[in-house]
Design an enzyme around this catalytic site. Sequence first.
Site, PDB file in Angstrom:
ATOM      1  N   LYS A  68       5.901   7.498  -5.884  1.00 29.06           N
ATOM      2  CA  LYS A  68       5.766   6.315  -6.738  1.00 29.06           C
ATOM      3  C   LYS A  68       6.999   5.443  -6.593  1.00 29.06           C
ATOM      4  O   LYS A  68       8.010   5.834  -6.033  1.00 29.06           O
ATOM      5  CB  LYS A  68       5.621   6.704  -8.215  1.00 29.06           C
ATOM      6  CG  LYS A  68       4.479   7.649  -8.533  1.00 29.06           C
ATOM      7  CD  LYS A  68       3.134   7.026  -8.357  1.00 29.06           C
ATOM      8  CE  LYS A  68       2.038   8.057  -8.661  1.00 29.06           C
ATOM      9  NZ  LYS A  68       0.772   7.695  -8.133  1.00 29.06           N
ATOM     10  N   SER A 118      -2.789   5.450  -4.396  1.00 27.71           N
ATOM     11  CA  SER A 118      -2.013   4.910  -5.508  1.00 27.71           C
ATOM     12  C   SER A 118      -0.846   4.034  -5.071  1.00 27.71           C
ATOM     13  O   SER A 118      -0.343   3.249  -5.869  1.00 27.71           O
ATOM     14  CB  SER A 118      -1.499   6.031  -6.401  1.00 27.71           C
ATOM     15  OG  SER A 118      -0.468   6.752  -5.779  1.00 27.71           O
TER      16      SER A 118
END
Length: 175
Positions: free
Chosen positions: A78, A37
Amino acid sequence: MKNKVLIKIITGVFVAIIVCFMIRTHILSPIIVYGASMSPTIHDNDRIIVDKLLYKMDDVERFEIIVFKADHTHNYIKRIIGLPGDYIEYRQNELYINGVQYAEPYLDKNVIKTRDFKLEDVANQYQVPEGSLFVMGDNREVSKDSRHFGFISKEDIVGNAKFIFWPDSLVDFFP
């Protein structure tokens, strides 16, 4: 005489173990990244150092890479996109924050094929709430992020990612 030397060695090893444990628990911690990701910035199985102590939770900055508690057993890594009060929109693979387009040089422009969205698509809100953040992975096509699970609380932040130490190098710092 031999007993005194042995006691000093054992004491030294014990103190070193305690110091290492305290540093790892409260200051700097290595983590292994699982998944794609955050590609191309961070890859699957990269090892990174997370700053837990020196990181000020109130001093978060846009585009900083953080590690946060996703649930009781998992942490996610993230990039911070939206700060409290921000309005987030993604149109034609371009990021807009409060109506202003932002360049994202860390993204692989050849891979991105993300659907357009406005923040209300995610959480029926136009602004990131106070005390919360909107986060996204760099690999927008596969990332499970705030578009899927909503905002994250600042209290859930574990720390910020400082650098990759394996397999890349000790000098691969994040912006």
